[in-house]
Structures are given as structure tokens and as C-alpha cells.
Motif scaffolding. Structure first.
Motif, PDB file in Angstrom:
ATOM      1  N   ARG A 169       5.071   7.067  -0.075  1.00 12.15           N
ATOM      2  CA  ARG A 169       4.200   7.894   0.764  1.00 12.15           C
ATOM      3  C   ARG A 169       2.873   7.156   0.918  1.00 12.15           C
ATOM      4  N   PRO A 170       2.678   6.489   2.054  1.00  9.69           N
ATOM      5  CA  PRO A 170       1.414   5.775   2.269  1.00  9.69           C
ATOM      6  C   PRO A 170       0.224   6.735   2.246  1.00  9.69           C
ATOM      7  N   ALA A 171      -0.928   6.209   1.923  1.00  6.64           N
ATOM      8  CA  ALA A 171      -2.142   7.027   1.885  1.00  6.64           C
ATOM      9  C   ALA A 171      -2.336   7.726   3.225  1.00  6.64           C
ATOM     10  N   GLY A 172      -2.566   9.029   3.180  1.00  6.15           N
ATOM     11  CA  GLY A 172      -2.775   9.812   4.392  1.00  6.15           C
ATOM     12  C   GLY A 172      -1.512  10.391   4.988  1.00  6.15           C
ATOM     13  N   ALA A 173      -0.335   9.940   4.538  1.00  4.65           N
ATOM     14  CA  ALA A 173       0.924  10.464   5.073  1.00  4.65           C
ATOM     15  C   ALA A 173       1.255  11.795   4.408  1.00  4.65           C
ATOM     16  N   ALA A 174       1.913  12.666   5.158  1.00  6.11           N
ATOM     17  CA  ALA A 174       2.258  13.986   4.627  1.00  6.11           C
ATOM     18  C   ALA A 174       3.506  13.950   3.758  1.00  6.11           C
ATOM     19  N   ASP A 175       4.447  13.063   4.087  1.00  4.22           N
ATOM     20  CA  ASP A 175       5.746  13.073   3.421  1.00  4.22           C
ATOM     21  C   ASP A 175       6.127  11.684   2.928  1.00  4.22           C
ATOM     22  N   TYR A 176       7.075  11.681   1.999  1.00  2.79           N
ATOM     23  CA  TYR A 176       7.675  10.426   1.545  1.00  2.79           C
ATOM     24  C   TYR A 176       8.698   9.941   2.570  1.00  2.79           C
ATOM     25  N   ARG A 177       8.922   8.636   2.575  1.00  2.34           N
ATOM     26  CA  ARG A 177      10.015   8.042   3.335  1.00  2.34           C
ATOM     27  C   ARG A 177      10.764   7.097   2.403  1.00  2.34           C
ATOM     28  N   VAL A 178      12.005   6.820   2.737  1.00  2.00           N
ATOM     29  CA  VAL A 178      12.815   5.931   1.906  1.00  2.00           C
ATOM     30  C   VAL A 178      12.484   4.486   2.255  1.00  2.00           C
ATOM     31  N   ALA A 179      12.085   3.728   1.238  1.00  2.07           N
ATOM     32  CA  ALA A 179      11.790   2.313   1.434  1.00  2.07           C
ATOM     33  C   ALA A 179      13.046   1.466   1.299  1.00  2.07           C
ATOM     34  N   VAL A 180      13.918   1.836   0.353  1.00  2.07           N
ATOM     35  CA  VAL A 180      15.124   1.037   0.128  1.00  2.07           C
ATOM     36  C   VAL A 180      16.164   1.880  -0.593  1.00  2.07           C
ATOM     37  N   GLN A 181      17.431   1.606  -0.298  1.00  2.00           N
ATOM     38  CA  GLN A 181      18.571   2.214  -0.991  1.00  2.00           C
ATOM     39  C   GLN A 181      19.181   1.166  -1.909  1.00  2.00           C
ATOM     40  N   LEU A 182      19.421   1.546  -3.170  1.00  4.60           N
ATOM     41  CA  LEU A 182      19.926   0.619  -4.175  1.00  4.60           C
ATOM     42  C   LEU A 182      21.238   1.127  -4.768  1.00  4.60           C
ATOM     43  N   ASP A 183      21.948   0.234  -5.452  1.00  3.26           N
ATOM     44  CA  ASP A 183      23.227   0.570  -6.069  1.00  3.26           C
ATOM     45  C   ASP A 183      23.040   1.478  -7.289  1.00  3.26           C
ATOM     46  N   PRO A 184      24.122   2.128  -7.721  1.00  2.93           N
ATOM     47  CA  PRO A 184      24.058   2.894  -8.976  1.00  2.93           C
ATOM     48  C   PRO A 184      23.661   1.999 -10.150  1.00  2.93           C
ATOM     49  N   ASP A 185      23.053   2.615 -11.159  1.00  2.10           N
ATOM     50  CA  ASP A 185      22.673   1.957 -12.415  1.00  2.10           C
ATOM     51  C   ASP A 185      21.529   0.962 -12.262  1.00  2.10           C
ATOM     52  N   THR A 186      20.884   0.925 -11.095  1.00  2.00           N
ATOM     53  CA  THR A 186      19.749   0.021 -10.913  1.00  2.00           C
ATOM     54  C   THR A 186      18.554   0.528 -11.723  1.00  2.00           C
ATOM     55  N   THR A 187      17.840  -0.400 -12.344  1.00  4.72           N
ATOM     56  CA  THR A 187      16.670  -0.042 -13.150  1.00  4.72           C
ATOM     57  C   THR A 187      15.443  -0.885 -12.823  1.00  4.72           C
ATOM     58  N   SER A 188      15.556  -1.769 -11.832  1.00  7.81           N
ATOM     59  CA  SER A 188      14.418  -2.609 -11.471  1.00  7.81           C
ATOM     60  C   SER A 188      14.610  -3.130 -10.057  1.00  7.81           C
ATOM     61  N   TYR A 189      13.503  -3.188  -9.312  1.00  6.46           N
ATOM     62  CA  TYR A 189      13.564  -3.736  -7.958  1.00  6.46           C
ATOM     63  C   TYR A 189      12.159  -4.112  -7.515  1.00  6.46           C
TER      64      TYR A 189
END
Length: 223
Positions: A169-189
């Protein structure tokens, strides 16, 4: 009296049947090469995934992870005289606690020296179903790598996720947006940010897809 109740009952059942048959998703061709979708968001979901394919049984491509309140999407500038099929799927899952990140000024994205810190790391294996709020990722941390790069790490607690979403959620934005979709069990990106993400709030979400909606299709026209 009995007959009157029966008529009312039949009308009620007919109305219920009509409601059940109403499609979740509809589409309209708003120009020869633009399609607009409308849908009924699923109550309690984290949002809807909007997808398309060029055949009903084809491979579907994600167009957007729409927020829970959004109910429309415009697919513009399509290939003329081509059929497009659409569906939406709800997704569920509890988001992690959020972290705020302020990046230093600058537009450079330097070359990575040494191990690629942007590559996803799969080291999870949680034990809690996504349906439980306890499946939310914990210990989310953000390490600023340079003026446009952030390394996120977290603890995977979900056992049956279809994947992870990094949401911003960029500063000033009302809502979140999806930046990236990752695989199951991911713990770092590692995220390379967009220009409006110099100051932003981030969170991650273990998610599961729900059942797809009805299909709707449109054939684009000539231009």
C-alpha cells in the motif's frame, strides 16, 4: 388460505431458484476491443482473482488480484476478432502484520553481486490450515538493500496454502494491491519497487483459491 400460502410459497421458491441461477460473473463488450467484467464478490473472502483464456478449457492467465470490495474489471486493447473467456475465483487467507518501509532517494537498481537476494526461498512447512487466522505469516521483516530494493523474510505457518502474496500500500493509497504471487512454503523474496513505492506499507498473505465462477465470454470485433 391454504391456496394463497401455496402460491406465495411457489413464488418464493421460484425467486430463490432464479437467484441461484443468476451468474456470479457477467461481461460486456464496451468497444470492439475492450471488455468490462462485473461480478458479485464472495462474502468473507480476501478478494477475487480475475482470469482469462482464449478457450473455455484453456490455460487461464491471472489479470488481477482484486480487493474484497471491487466488483468490476476492464480488459482493454484486445486482439481483434478473437474470443476471450473469463472467470473469477475468490481467495482466502489472513494477512500478516504490516511493516512500513521508507527507501532512500535514487532511481538506480545496481547489479546484484554474490547470491541473488531477490530469488524466492522456500523453507516453510507450517502446520495450520489457511482457514485459521493462526496460519497468518509471522515475524515479517524488511531489509532495505538499495534505493529501490527490499528483501522480505517471514515465518511460514500455513500447511495448505496455494501460495503467498506480497501486498503493498503506497503512501496515500487507500487499499493494498498485490505486488507478487509466490509459491507455497516461500519464506523470503526480494522486491524491486515501483516509483510510487518509495514510502509504503507491506504485508504477506498465505492464501487458498476458492471455486471458480461461471464462465463468460466475448468475441472482439474489427478495428
Amino acid at each position: 388460505m391454504i391456496r394463497r400460502i401455496s402460491v406465495v410459497g411457489l413464488l418464493f421458491l421460484a425467486a430463490c431458484g432464479q437467484g441461484q441461477q443468476d451468474p456470479v460473473l457477467t461481461s460486456e463488450l464496451t468497444s470492439p476491443v475492450d471488455v468490462t467484467l462485473h461480478w458479485r464478490p464472495e462474502t468473507g473472502s480476501a478478494g477475487q482473482v480475475v482470469e482469462y483464456a482464449n478457450a473455455a478449457d484453456g490455460e487461464y492467465t491471472i489479470l488481477e488480484f482484486a480487493g474484497p470490495a471491487k466488483d468490476t474489471f476492464r480488459h482493454p486493447d484486445l486482439i481483434p476478432e478473437t474470443r476471450f473467456y473469463y472467470r473469477v475465483r475468490p481467495f482466502t487467507g489472513t494477512a500478516s502484520a504490516a511493516v512500513d518501509v521508507v527507501l532512500p532517494p535514487g532511481d538506480d537498481v545496481p547489479e546484484i553481486e554474490g547470491p541473488d537476494w531477490t530469488a524466492p526461498v522456500k523453507a516453510g512447512g507450517g502446520k495450520t490450515p489457511v482457514a485459521s487466522p493462526e496460519a497468518a505469516a509471522s515475524d515479517l521483516r524488511a531489509e532495505v538493500k538499495h534505493a529501490n530494493g527490499i528483501l522480505f523474510t517471514w515465518q511460514d505457518r500455513a500447511s495448505d496454502e496455494d501460495g503467498y502474496l506480497v501486498e503493498v500500500r503506497p503512501a496515500g493509497a487507500a487499499d493494498y494491491r498485490v505486488a507478487v504471487q509466490l509459491d507455497p512454503d516461500t519464506t523470503s523474496y526480494g522486491v524491486i519497487t515501483l516509483p510510487d513505492e518509495k514510502t509504503a506499507t507491506y504485508r504477506v498473505r498465505a492464501f487458498r483459491f476458492g471455486a471458480p465462477s461461471n464462465l463468460t465470454h466475448q468475441t472482439t470485433g474489427k478495428v
